[in-house]
Motif scaffolding. Structure first.
Motif, PDB file in Angstrom:
ATOM      1  N   PHE A   1       0.964  -1.168  -0.019  1.00 50.98           N
ATOM      2  CA  PHE A   1       0.037  -0.046   0.022  1.00 50.98           C
ATOM      3  C   PHE A   1       0.961   1.392   0.001  1.00 50.98           C
ATOM      4  CE2 PHE A   1      -2.443   3.138   2.434  1.00 50.98           C
ATOM      5  CZ  PHE A   1      -3.631   3.499   1.457  1.00 50.98           C
ATOM      6  N   TYR A   2       0.536   2.062  -0.915  1.00 51.75           N
ATOM      7  CA  TYR A   2       1.172   3.379  -1.287  1.00 51.75           C
ATOM      8  C   TYR A   2       0.339   4.558  -0.980  1.00 51.75           C
ATOM      9  CZ  TYR A   2       4.466   0.466  -4.006  1.00 51.75           C
ATOM     10  OH  TYR A   2       5.309  -0.469  -4.087  1.00 51.75           O
ATOM     11  N   PRO A   3       0.061   5.007   0.118  1.00 51.93           N
ATOM     12  CA  PRO A   3      -0.948   6.181   0.621  1.00 51.93           C
ATOM     13  C   PRO A   3      -0.966   7.300  -0.295  1.00 51.93           C
ATOM     14  CG  PRO A   3       0.346   5.472   2.653  1.00 51.93           C
ATOM     15  CD  PRO A   3       1.096   4.958   1.431  1.00 51.93           C
ATOM     16  N   GLU A   4       0.163   7.613  -0.893  1.00 58.10           N
ATOM     17  CA  GLU A   4       0.156   8.860  -1.873  1.00 58.10           C
ATOM     18  C   GLU A   4      -0.138   8.583  -3.253  1.00 58.10           C
ATOM     19  OE1 GLU A   4       4.299   6.786  -2.284  1.00 58.10           O
ATOM     20  OE2 GLU A   4       2.804   7.266  -0.665  1.00 58.10           O
ATOM     21  N   SER A   5      -0.310   7.555  -3.592  1.00 57.31           N
ATOM     22  CA  SER A   5      -0.347   6.896  -4.817  1.00 57.31           C
ATOM     23  C   SER A   5      -2.028   7.226  -5.457  1.00 57.31           C
ATOM     24  CB  SER A   5       0.030   5.657  -5.192  1.00 57.31           C
ATOM     25  OG  SER A   5      -0.984   4.564  -4.801  1.00 57.31           O
ATOM     26  N   ASP A   6      -1.865   7.493  -6.597  1.00 55.49           N
ATOM     27  CA  ASP A   6      -3.364   7.638  -7.320  1.00 55.49           C
ATOM     28  C   ASP A   6      -3.822   6.321  -8.031  1.00 55.49           C
ATOM     29  OD1 ASP A   6      -1.648   7.913  -9.371  1.00 55.49           O
ATOM     30  OD2 ASP A   6      -1.993   9.847  -9.927  1.00 55.49           O
ATOM     31  N   LEU A   7      -5.124   6.514  -8.687  1.00 54.50           N
ATOM     32  CA  LEU A   7      -5.318   5.342  -9.519  1.00 54.50           C
ATOM     33  C   LEU A   7      -5.291   5.817 -10.998  1.00 54.50           C
ATOM     34  CD1 LEU A   7      -6.850   2.594  -9.815  1.00 54.50           C
ATOM     35  CD2 LEU A   7      -8.988   3.979  -9.547  1.00 54.50           C
TER      36      LEU A   7
END
Length: 425
Positions: free
Chosen positions: A122-128
């Protein structure tokens, strides 16, 4: 070794006795665990989940082949660990509605989100990042707005407040898609980072979570040819993974998830993104090294590849509740597969020797009006056969049919592949 305690009048004495077949300085061999103990471990999900969660994909496969009980445990673990509805619920309140959108449009998830799903991280700062086929961009953007996302124009487009100013709902798939010089007919946007991309549309939504308010970011990437053509031109191989409505695929699973390595693809100017994945634990190579030649399973140089082939890591996803793809038109043959699985590529090495040389991703584009979707193939013979057949079929379509009653022949693609494959055997 056995310890004996002997009691005699006074103070008890302790003596040590050793079996006659082992010397006193030899350590005692560990006793094997009884079979019932292992069966108990692999029958209790809270226990075996703690063990399996730290294993790599390949190790999980190996473990599943040891016995029936382990195979059953690994199978149940994979169903929970790769629960796509749970994974998507962070971004969408109704994951099945989104996956139904994927099914009817061929929308593909890629980038860091897919990497997290496959890597169980899990990367909290990533987008989709969502990659759309030509002609399906409007529907995807409209759907995002319907679930609460708001359009955020790029800095150089601040005067454009509505994405509808750029994207048309009336896509004409019967119009010429490629010029006589073999170039795509879609114009390049200024400041585009990838030549295979027609546009990028950013949406955000604020949601309340346990830790407070989180701003979720979703990007729709409109591709000029198709999502696979764009994804195989990414900055490096560690992000060449996709999620369709019914499966997840990793194109280079051994290199990406077992060796934690990637090869940089020339032509990308996103070196800042490469740095991000280095910080996340991937070892990125700028050119091929000796290890990539002696271990050909890492990047499979000069081999014809297809999405979902035996070299891919493929995870079938539960499609219960997902609305199937509708027929393209009344007279078109229906097909249920995702268009992405009919695409392929070859990773070639530029130069005489693979060592110290850079990779090159080669494909043959098929952008023909008798097919609803564009395709890219690794095989020149297949490409020529389909193009030659399409010339005659296209003459009939354009002479007799209108856009409203057009016949699409995408269902013929896997048949062409099957015929050519049987002739090569």
């Amino acid at each position: 070794m056995r310890v004996c305690i002997r009691y005699s009048p006074g103070t008890p004495s302790i003596s040590f006795t050793y079996p006659h077949h082992r010397m006193m300085w030899e350590p005692e061999l560990p006793r094997p665990l009884p079979a019932y103990f292992l069966q108990e471990v692999f029958s209790t999900a809270p226990i075996y989940d703690l063990i399996l969660c730290d294993l790599s994909p390949r190790t999980l496969v190996w473990l599943s082949r040891t016995c029936c009980r382990a195979h059953e445990a690994v199978t149940h673990f994979i169903c929970r660990a790769y629960n796509i509805n749970r994974h998507l619920s962070r971004c969408f309140p109704d994951p099945l509605a989104f996956r139904s959108l994927q099914a009817r449009t061929g929308l593909v998830i890629s980038g860091s989100n897919t990497l997290q799903f496959l890597d169980r991280s899990f990367y909290p700062e990533s987008d989709l990042d969502l990659y759309a086929h030509p002609g399906h961009v409007y529907e995807a953007l409209e759907w995002l707005e319907s679930v609460g996302y708001k359009f955020q124009p790029e800095a150089w487009k601040q005067q454009q407040r509505d994405w509808r100013d750029e994207v048309s709902a009336d896509w004409d798939g019967t119009a010429r898609r490629i010029t006589d010089h073999g170039e795509m007919t879609i114009d390049f946007e200024p400041d585009m980072e990838y030549s295979e991309v027609a546009g990028v549309y950013t949406f955000t939504r604020s949601v309340a979570m346990d830790t407070g308010t989180v701003v979720l970011k979703v990007q729709i990437i409109a591709t000029k040819c198709n999502p696979i053509q764009t994804i195989t031109q990414f900055h490096s191989t560690c992000v060449m993974n996709i999620i369709t409505f019914d499966a997840a695929y990793s194109f280079y699973p051994v290199a990406t998830f077992e060796e934690r390595m990637a090869i940089q693809i020339p032509g990308s100017n996103r070196l800042d993104v490469v740095k991000k994945y280095v910080q996340r634990g991937w070892r990125v190579y700028a050119v091929f090294g000796p290890e990539h030649v002696t271990h050909p399973q890492l990047f499979l140089l000069n081999e014809k590849r297809w999405v979902g082939d035996r070299h891919c890591w493929s995870i079938p996803l539960d499609t219960t509740g997902v609305t199937p793809r509708p027929a393209l038109s009344l007279s078109s043959e229906h097909f249920s597969w995702d268009p992405s699985i009919q695409n392929g590529w070859i990773m070639e090495c530029e130069g005489v020797s693979a060592v110290t040389h850079v990779p090159r991703m080669r494909t043959h584009l098929v952008m023909i009006t008798v097919f609803r979707y564009n395709y890219n193939f690794p095989d020149d013979k297949l490409t020529k056969a389909i193009r030659n057949w399409s010339l005659s079929q296209g003459q009939l379509n354009h002479a007799q049919l209108t856009k409203q009653n057009w016949i699409w022949f995408d269902a013929e693609i896997p048949r062409f592949r099957g015929v050519l494959s049987s002739h090569e055997q």
